[in-house]
Design a protein around this motif. Structure first.
Motif, PDB file in Angstrom:
ATOM      1  N   ALA A  55      51.450  52.872  48.460  1.00 43.47           N
ATOM      2  CA  ALA A  55      50.469  52.515  47.434  1.00 43.47           C
ATOM      3  C   ALA A  55      50.462  51.016  47.205  1.00 43.47           C
ATOM      4  N   GLU A  56      51.627  50.380  47.282  1.00 40.31           N
ATOM      5  CA  GLU A  56      51.698  48.926  47.076  1.00 40.31           C
ATOM      6  C   GLU A  56      50.927  48.180  48.156  1.00 40.31           C
ATOM      7  N   GLU A  57      51.125  48.629  49.435  1.00 39.99           N
ATOM      8  CA  GLU A  57      50.420  47.932  50.512  1.00 39.99           C
ATOM      9  C   GLU A  57      48.917  48.180  50.434  1.00 39.99           C
ATOM     10  N   GLN A  58      48.497  49.372  50.075  1.00 43.07           N
ATOM     11  CA  GLN A  58      47.071  49.645  49.957  1.00 43.07           C
ATOM     12  C   GLN A  58      46.432  48.765  48.874  1.00 43.07           C
ATOM     13  N   THR A  59      47.124  48.591  47.759  1.00 37.65           N
ATOM     14  CA  THR A  59      46.586  47.722  46.686  1.00 37.65           C
ATOM     15  C   THR A  59      46.529  46.273  47.151  1.00 37.65           C
ATOM     16  N   TYR A  60      47.561  45.856  47.897  1.00 38.78           N
ATOM     17  CA  TYR A  60      47.577  44.490  48.423  1.00 38.78           C
ATOM     18  C   TYR A  60      46.398  44.261  49.370  1.00 38.78           C
ATOM     19  N   ARG A  61      46.109  45.178  50.286  1.00 42.01           N
ATOM     20  CA  ARG A  61      44.991  45.013  51.217  1.00 42.01           C
ATOM     21  C   ARG A  61      43.639  45.056  50.462  1.00 42.01           C
ATOM     22  N   ALA A  62      43.581  45.933  49.454  1.00 39.39           N
ATOM     23  CA  ALA A  62      42.324  46.010  48.686  1.00 39.39           C
ATOM     24  C   ALA A  62      42.043  44.700  47.939  1.00 39.39           C
ATOM     25  N   LYS A  63      43.089  44.043  47.430  1.00 37.96           N
ATOM     26  CA  LYS A  63      42.893  42.755  46.754  1.00 37.96           C
ATOM     27  C   LYS A  63      42.386  41.695  47.739  1.00 37.96           C
ATOM     28  N   ARG A  99      59.551  45.726  55.863  1.00 36.15           N
ATOM     29  CA  ARG A  99      59.163  44.370  55.436  1.00 36.15           C
ATOM     30  C   ARG A  99      58.984  44.342  53.920  1.00 36.15           C
ATOM     31  N   PRO A 100      59.499  43.318  53.274  1.00 35.76           N
ATOM     32  CA  PRO A 100      59.309  43.206  51.812  1.00 35.76           C
ATOM     33  C   PRO A 100      57.828  43.047  51.462  1.00 35.76           C
ATOM     34  N   HIS A 101      57.435  43.511  50.264  1.00 34.85           N
ATOM     35  CA  HIS A 101      56.042  43.416  49.842  1.00 34.85           C
ATOM     36  C   HIS A 101      55.678  41.946  49.563  1.00 34.85           C
ATOM     37  N   PRO A 102      54.438  41.521  49.928  1.00 34.54           N
ATOM     38  CA  PRO A 102      54.015  40.139  49.691  1.00 34.54           C
ATOM     39  C   PRO A 102      53.717  39.889  48.204  1.00 34.54           C
ATOM     40  N   PRO A 103      53.687  38.660  47.824  1.00 32.80           N
ATOM     41  CA  PRO A 103      53.317  38.359  46.429  1.00 32.80           C
ATOM     42  C   PRO A 103      51.850  38.740  46.161  1.00 32.80           C
ATOM     43  N   SER A 104      51.517  38.811  44.912  1.00 34.24           N
ATOM     44  CA  SER A 104      50.160  39.205  44.529  1.00 34.24           C
ATOM     45  C   SER A 104      49.128  38.196  45.048  1.00 34.24           C
ATOM     46  N   VAL A 105      47.890  38.712  45.290  1.00 33.31           N
ATOM     47  CA  VAL A 105      46.776  37.850  45.734  1.00 33.31           C
ATOM     48  C   VAL A 105      46.218  37.108  44.528  1.00 33.31           C
ATOM     49  N   ARG A 106      46.105  35.829  44.690  1.00 39.42           N
ATOM     50  CA  ARG A 106      45.670  34.992  43.563  1.00 39.42           C
ATOM     51  C   ARG A 106      44.262  35.383  43.106  1.00 39.42           C
ATOM     52  N   GLY A 107      44.111  35.455  41.801  1.00 36.45           N
ATOM     53  CA  GLY A 107      42.803  35.706  41.196  1.00 36.45           C
ATOM     54  C   GLY A 107      42.420  37.164  41.125  1.00 36.45           C
ATOM     55  N   THR A 108      43.368  38.090  41.448  1.00 32.73           N
ATOM     56  CA  THR A 108      43.005  39.519  41.430  1.00 32.73           C
ATOM     57  C   THR A 108      43.900  40.362  40.521  1.00 32.73           C
ATOM     58  N   ASP A 109      44.909  39.735  39.940  1.00 30.06           N
ATOM     59  CA  ASP A 109      45.859  40.530  39.169  1.00 30.06           C
ATOM     60  C   ASP A 109      45.265  41.050  37.856  1.00 30.06           C
ATOM     61  N   HIS A 110      44.192  40.362  37.367  1.00 30.43           N
ATOM     62  CA  HIS A 110      43.668  40.782  36.079  1.00 30.43           C
ATOM     63  C   HIS A 110      42.685  41.941  36.191  1.00 30.43           C
TER      64      HIS A 110
END
Length: 429
Positions: free
Chosen positions: A401-409, A341-352
């Motif tokens: 690592a990408e999915e772990q960061t996505y879930r953490a956000k 599955r392609p990675h989802p877009p970033s979670v709003r308000g957490t990229d900074h």
């Protein structure tokens, strides 16, 4: 032509002088010429007597003329010369020859000029493997000896090697000497004195050889015509026991000058159980993000029971030799699901936020890190319950690592920095 010409001999000439009857006619004609009177027709015997009486009367009346004596002696001289010449020609052409065929000799008379004519005359045929002495074209003179030997086929096995040969020898021993084979001490499958017939024979010969047997620290050199190395070892007085063997196959042919070492072998068997590695089977899973792998079924190694022989050869331990094996338990393959599955877009308000700093504090930046209790895992040290509540599958440390960061956000949006009481301040650092 007859095979025995001297028994059917005919003179090689015809009488060349006048016959007795011609001589008489000449004598009577001479008498007629003396008187000039015709001879009366009377019986032969009467005429002969009358002629003689007339001759005596004529000799009494007048002396005989010289040419009359020459006429009488001429026929006799012709007869004697012709007989002498024919006899000389016969003696010159007739030859006494001794002919030997395969050792059988006989003396014969022949008019043949050379050896070839003699052999044809006597019906002796020559083959490709036959010998004749003198040579077939040699001229013959009386007293010559002609020897013919026919070739015979021999199927010879000499020291294990097969040969197809021809020989003119009369006996087996003679043939072997003709071929240069040493007979002394050799094994012969038939007696050496046996004659070789026209059909030939099959012959097995093992010559005597020198072989050295090394056994138990001692060298024994023997002379043998044994057909195998094993028999040569026995002749040397060495006994093989148990697993003992020789440095060359015991059934091989012993060669001249060969050294054979006897191997004293002792051994035992040992059984070991060895693992059989399992295989890993991967299947695509579209519900997992790319880079995420989840072990759906853990693999299990199998068990193999192996039997080895442990041998000692002449006191030296050898490497174990595998002789048999048995599978006690088959291995079970491991099944792994791989996310596509392609990675989802970033979670709003957490990229900074400083997610790299948080991961470095929690796990040293290692996606597969697990704490000492085994409860928390991954970059951000999440337990499985929290991970599943965020939509993750399996364990967090198995995800990319990408999915772990996505879930953490997503967790930060719900609860802020509270899940990371020791390192949460790094998000703003």
């Amino acid at each position: 032509m007859s095979s025995r010409p001297y028994e059917t001999y005919r003179p090689p000439y015809e009488p060349c002088g006048p016959s007795y009857e011609a001589y008489e006619a000449y004598d009577e004609t001479a008498g007629t010429r003396e008187t000039g009177e015709p001879e009366p027709s009377v019986p032969r015997q009467t005429r002969r007597g009358g002629a003689r009486r007339g001759a005596r009367r004529r000799r009494a009346r007048s002396p005989e003329r010289p040419e009359t004596g020459v006429r009488r002696l001429l026929p006799q001289a012709l007869v004697v010369a012709c007989l002498a010449g024919g006899t000389t020609a016969f003696v010159a052409q007739d030859k006494a020859i001794e002919l030997s065929v395969d050792g059988r000799s006989r003396t014969l008379h022949t008019f043949a000029d050379d050896v070839s004519e003699l052999l044809v005359e006597q019906g002796v045929r020559l083959g490709a493997h036959d010998t004749v002495a003198p040579a077939p074209g040699a001229a013959l003179t009386s007293g010559d000896e002609v020897s013919v030997r026919h070739g015979h086929p021999v199927r010879l096995t000499l020291d294990g090697q097969r040969h197809a040969l021809w020989t003119t020898a009369r006996t087996v021993e003679g043939a072997l000497r003709q071929w240069g084979v040493r007979v002394e001490g050799a094994y012969l499958s038939v007696p050496g004195s046996r004659p070789i017939g026209h059909a030939g024979l099959t012959l097995d010969v093992r010559t005597e050889r020198s072989v050295t047997i090394m056994a138990d620290g001692r060298a024994r050199t023997i002379r043998t015509n044994a057909p195998t190395v094993g028999q040569a070892v026995e002749e040397a007085g060495v006994t093989l026991r148990g697993e003992d063997t020789t440095s060359v196959p015991p059934g091989s042919f012993p060669r001249d000058g060969q050294t054979v070492t006897v191997l004293r072998i002792t051994g035992m068997r040992e059984v070991r159980e060895e693992p059989i590695p399992f295989t890993v089977r991967r299947t695509a899973d579209p519900t997992l993000f790319r880079g995420t792998e989840i072990v759906e079924r853990a693999g299990r190694p199998g068990v193999l029971r192996v039997t080895y022989t442990l041998r000692t050869v002449n006191g030296v331990r050898q490497r174990p030799r595998r002789v048999e094996s048995e599978v006690v338990r088959a291995p079970r393959s491991q099944i792994v699901k791989v996310g596509t599955r392609p990675h989802p877009p970033s979670v709003r308000g957490t990229d900074h936020l400083n997610w790299q700093g948080l991961a470095q504090c929690e796990s040293g930046g290692r996606p597969d890190a697990v704490d000492s209790s085994g409860t928390y895992g991954g970059l951000y040290q999440l337990d499985e319950g929290t991970w599943h509540s965020l939509g993750g599958r399996g364990r967090p440390q198995d995800a990319s690592a990408e999915e772990q960061t996505y879930r953490a956000k997503k967790l930060y949006v719900r609860r802020g920095a509270g899940p990371w009481p020791q390192c949460g301040n790094r998000l703003h650092g």
